[in-house]
Design a protein around this motif. Structure first.
Motif, short mmCIF file in Angstrom:
data_model
loop_
_atom_site.label_atom_id
_atom_site.label_comp_id
_atom_site.label_asym_id
_atom_site.label_seq_id
_atom_site.Cartn_x
_atom_site.Cartn_y
_atom_site.Cartn_z
N ALA A 1 -30.74 18.06 114.47
CA ALA A 1 -32.16 18.37 114.29
C ALA A 1 -32.57 19.62 115.06
CB ALA A 1 -33.02 17.19 114.72
N THR A 2 -32.21 19.70 116.35
CA THR A 2 -32.69 20.80 117.18
C THR A 2 -31.57 21.36 118.05
OG1 THR A 2 -33.41 19.32 118.96
CG2 THR A 2 -35.02 19.88 117.26
N VAL A 3 -31.64 22.67 118.26
CA VAL A 3 -30.73 23.37 119.17
C VAL A 3 -31.57 24.31 120.02
CG1 VAL A 3 -28.75 24.91 119.41
CG2 VAL A 3 -28.85 23.31 117.47
N LEU B 1 -29.33 38.29 118.02
CA LEU B 1 -28.01 38.59 117.46
C LEU B 1 -26.95 37.61 117.97
CD1 LEU B 1 -28.14 42.47 117.75
CD2 LEU B 1 -28.13 41.16 115.62
N ARG B 2 -26.99 37.33 119.27
CA ARG B 2 -26.03 36.37 119.84
C ARG B 2 -26.20 34.98 119.24
NH1 ARG B 2 -27.12 38.21 126.11
NH2 ARG B 2 -25.58 39.90 126.21
N THR B 3 -27.45 34.57 119.06
CA THR B 3 -27.72 33.23 118.54
C THR B 3 -27.31 33.11 117.08
OG1 THR B 3 -29.57 33.03 120.09
CG2 THR B 3 -29.48 31.45 118.28
N ILE B 4 -27.56 34.14 116.28
CA ILE B 4 -27.12 34.11 114.89
C ILE B 4 -25.61 33.92 114.83
CG2 ILE B 4 -26.85 35.48 112.78
CD1 ILE B 4 -29.51 36.84 113.47
N GLU B 5 -24.88 34.62 115.68
CA GLU B 5 -23.42 34.52 115.69
C GLU B 5 -22.96 33.15 116.17
OE1 GLU B 5 -20.31 37.67 117.07
OE2 GLU B 5 -20.76 36.41 118.83
N SER B 6 -23.49 32.67 117.30
CA SER B 6 -22.99 31.44 117.90
C SER B 6 -23.38 30.19 117.13
CB SER B 6 -23.48 31.31 119.35
OG SER B 6 -24.90 31.21 119.40
N GLU B 7 -24.57 30.19 116.49
CA GLU B 7 -25.04 29.01 115.80
C GLU B 7 -24.88 29.11 114.28
OE1 GLU B 7 -25.78 26.25 117.15
OE2 GLU B 7 -25.73 26.97 119.24
N LYS B 8 -24.25 30.18 113.82
CA LYS B 8 -24.03 30.38 112.38
C LYS B 8 -25.35 30.23 111.61
CE LYS B 8 -19.56 30.90 112.83
NZ LYS B 8 -19.54 31.00 114.31
N VAL B 9 -26.36 30.95 112.07
CA VAL B 9 -27.70 30.87 111.48
C VAL B 9 -27.68 31.38 110.04
CG1 VAL B 9 -30.06 31.77 111.62
CG2 VAL B 9 -28.88 30.99 113.69
N PHE B 10 -28.33 30.64 109.16
CA PHE B 10 -28.36 30.96 107.73
C PHE B 10 -29.64 31.70 107.33
CE2 PHE B 10 -29.51 29.92 103.34
CZ PHE B 10 -28.32 30.12 102.64
N PRO C 1 -29.91 22.87 101.97
CA PRO C 1 -29.80 21.84 103.00
C PRO C 1 -28.63 22.12 103.95
CG PRO C 1 -29.97 20.88 100.80
CD PRO C 1 -29.70 22.34 100.62
N ASN C 2 -28.71 21.51 105.13
CA ASN C 2 -27.62 21.55 106.11
C ASN C 2 -27.28 22.97 106.58
OD1 ASN C 2 -27.30 18.70 105.77
ND2 ASN C 2 -26.10 19.11 103.92
N THR C 3 -28.25 23.84 106.53
CA THR C 3 -28.07 25.20 107.04
C THR C 3 -29.11 25.47 108.13
OG1 THR C 3 -29.47 26.07 105.24
CG2 THR C 3 -27.07 26.15 104.93
N SER C 4 -28.69 26.15 109.18
CA SER C 4 -29.56 26.35 110.33
C SER C 4 -30.59 27.45 110.10
CB SER C 4 -28.72 26.72 111.56
OG SER C 4 -27.88 25.65 111.93
N TYR D 1 -22.00 42.24 116.62
CA TYR D 1 -22.09 40.79 116.45
C TYR D 1 -21.83 40.40 115.00
CZ TYR D 1 -23.82 40.52 121.18
OH TYR D 1 -23.92 40.61 122.55
N ASP D 2 -21.20 39.25 114.86
CA ASP D 2 -20.89 38.71 113.53
C ASP D 2 -22.11 37.95 113.02
OD1 ASP D 2 -19.93 37.57 111.24
OD2 ASP D 2 -18.43 36.31 112.22
N ILE D 3 -22.85 38.56 112.11
CA ILE D 3 -24.02 37.90 111.55
C ILE D 3 -23.79 37.56 110.08
CG2 ILE D 3 -25.61 38.96 113.20
CD1 ILE D 3 -26.50 40.86 110.93
N SER D 4 -22.53 37.38 109.73
CA SER D 4 -22.17 37.13 108.32
C SER D 4 -22.69 35.79 107.82
CB SER D 4 -20.66 37.18 108.14
OG SER D 4 -20.00 36.22 108.96
N SER D 5 -23.03 34.87 108.72
CA SER D 5 -23.60 33.58 108.30
C SER D 5 -25.01 33.74 107.75
CB SER D 5 -23.64 32.60 109.48
OG SER D 5 -24.51 33.08 110.49
N LEU D 6 -25.71 34.82 108.14
CA LEU D 6 -27.10 35.03 107.74
C LEU D 6 -27.16 35.43 106.27
CD1 LEU D 6 -29.95 35.02 109.03
CD2 LEU D 6 -29.71 37.50 109.33
N LYS D 7 -27.82 34.60 105.47
CA LYS D 7 -27.90 34.84 104.03
C LYS D 7 -29.32 35.07 103.54
CE LYS D 7 -23.50 34.28 103.64
NZ LYS D 7 -22.64 35.48 103.48
#
Length: 518
Positions: A19-21, A239-248, A198-201, A269-275
């Motif tokens: 639920a929360t991070v 940027l760090r949080t997008i990478e570490s938490e795989k933010v969508f 669903p199920n994406t941060s 930073y790897d922000i490839s999770s961000l869509k």
């Protein structure tokens, strides 16, 4: 529908889901619901009755989400406090709607006693932090621990959910009354049109006291997505949080997006999770958007346009307008089409709809439109006429129903009988390679009535003259629209919501005048 319904849904479907991070602290939906039910009980034990207001002064966190859901679960009404306000301004908002319980996080403890001592009725202060509560304050953790869970009051529909105070650009701030239906319908209408995965941060960066972030939080609660929080905007932290938490998914104010893509470590930073990236809450300069699209290929860009009084969405510009085709046909500059369940018109001063392509005032109607302003019947009647919310925004609609916002009507500059929209001039100024940020205002002119004036922040290490800025604009917009003068400053005054405070820029020029800008 009621705004805690999504929490019940997740308890049935998947209570173990994340639920929360927040800063390494992770809680499931089951844990969140248990804390919310106990917090609601604790608030009732402190005297909160159905419809009573509860405030919070704090940065983004999991505690802020618990405050929102716990207040609603217990039948109360939110009064989220603007974190940029002074003590007297905060006290005004608490007194205005009789807020008698106030949560305060560690960042604002230095203001707590001043607020409590100045208020008409001293509020109960709750420390929403992780350490021991200071003297004179209750501990949020202890309150949750000591309170037995209660059943959800399940208030919904037209019941009042929140009172959000506007920035007070003229006179005292007004409390915008948003119902459960207002917030729920805006969220669901947006979800129906633009698929929520669903199920994406989702990363909450914009301030949670602001309607844009609150609407995003409501959406994520309905769907049951994980909420990731950073306390406040910091480009490197984001940027760090997008990478570490795989933010969508993320919502940014244009000034935040500009700072993020300009950061020297952006590419590290790897922000490839961000869509998906949604921007809104203030106009975006064309060069900033073009650069963002260039640096972040493969990300679905959206623009949300709205206001606190519409809870907040009026229209959405989707990814189709941020494509090569959207750039070519000019619709990348639009605010999109009206959102589902929202009806809009562009009208003249008499309230008559104007022809397509003609600038007028944008008005909106739908289940998302506020109940009114708290204890302000005259101002409510002025804003809500025949069921239509009068936005105060100048806009036009093209033949295919796309809206183009040209400016706040009060920001329109009338110079020599010609209307100049500051947003258009700002886009031209921002295109200069030495300009980091800018704001355009009208200043007194004996010759023209008002003159176009630019306030510019330069990029570090770069220099440019006023004449060069003006010459740059003359290559892009008509001469009468170009700045007649330019000031260079180290920073623009920014509100807690990331908007430029133009009233502060105007004040030195107009303070001794009987009439201000148009």
């Amino acid at each position: 529908m009621y705004l805690t319904q999504g929490l019940h849904r997740m308890l049935q479907m998947n209570p173990a889901a994340l639920a929360t991070v927040f800063r390494g602290r992770r809680r499931s939906y089951g844990e969140l619901a248990a804390r919310v039910a106990r917090l609601a009980s604790g608030l009732q034990g402190l005297g909160m009755q159905v419809g009573d207001r509860v405030g919070m002064l704090g940065l983004n966190s999991d505690h802020f989400l618990e405050y929102m859901l716990g207040t609603w679960w217990g039948g109360g009404v939110l009064n989220p406090v603007n974190i940029r306000w002074s003590v007297p301004e905060i006290v005004y908002s608490l007194d205005d709607c009789d807020t008698r319980i106030l949560l305060v996080d560690d960042n604002f403890l230095h203001m707590a006693e001043g607020i409590a001592s100045m208020a008409k009725v001293r509020p109960v202060l709750i420390h929403a932090g992780d350490g021991p509560a200071p003297a004179g304050m209750l501990s949020l953790e202890q309150l949750i621990h000591d309170s037995a869970p209660i059943d959800d009051m399940a208030r919904g529909g037209n019941d009042l959910a929140s009172i959000m105070y506007t920035g007070g650009t003229t006179g005292r701030p007004k409390g915008v009354m948003q119902s459960h239906l207002n917030l729920w319908s805006s969220a669901v209408g947006r979800m129906a049109e633009h698929n929520i995965t669903p199920n994406t941060s989702v990363l909450h960066v914009a301030p949670m006291f602001h309607t844009a972030c609150m609407a995003r939080v409501v959406t994520q609660v309905i769907v049951g997505q994980p909420h990731v929080f950073v306390p406040t905007f910091d480009a490197l932290d984001v940027l760090r949080t997008i990478e570490s938490e795989k933010v969508f998914d993320i919502l940014l104010v244009p000034t935040m997006l500009q700072a993020m893509i300009a950061h020297p470590d952006f590419g590290k930073y790897d922000i490839s999770s961000l869509k998906r990236l949604t921007y809104g809450a203030s106009p975006i300069a064309a060069p900033v958007l073009e650069r963002a699209l260039e640096l972040m290929p493969g990300i679905e860009f959206q623009q949300g346009y709205g206001m606190t009084e519409t809870s907040p969405v009026i229209s959405i510009s989707g990814s189709e307008n941020h494509s090569a085709a959207g750039i070519a046909n000019g619709r990348v500059r639009s605010a999109g089409r009206p959102a589902l369940c929202v009806t809009v018109r562009v009208v003249d001063e008499a309230g008559i709809e104007v022809p397509r392509g003609t600038v007028g005032e944008l008005i909106a109607r739908g289940p998302n439109v506020m109940l009114g302003y708290w204890n302000r019947p005259e101002e409510t009647a002025e804003a809500l006429r025949d069921g239509w919310m009068h936005t105060g925004d100048g806009a036009y609609m093209d033949e295919d129903g796309y809206l183009f916002i040209v400016d706040r009507l009060k920001d329109m500059i009338v110079t020599g009988g010609e209307n100049v929209y500051s947003a258009e001039v700002e886009s031209a100024v921002a295109g200069h390679p030495a300009v980091a940020a800018c704001a355009v205002i009208g200043v007194p002119s004996e010759q023209w009535g008002e003159a176009v004036h630019a306030v510019v922040v330069l990029k570090p290490g770069l220099e440019v003259s006023s004449e060069e800025v003006i010459a740059h604009c003359r290559q892009r917009i008509a001469g009468y629209k170009c700045p007649k003068s330019v000031d260079f400053v180290n920073a623009l005054p920014i509100s807690g919501a990331g908007k430029v405070l133009k009233r502060e820029l105007r004040e030195p020029y107009w303070k001794d005048r009987k009439h201000g800008v148009n």
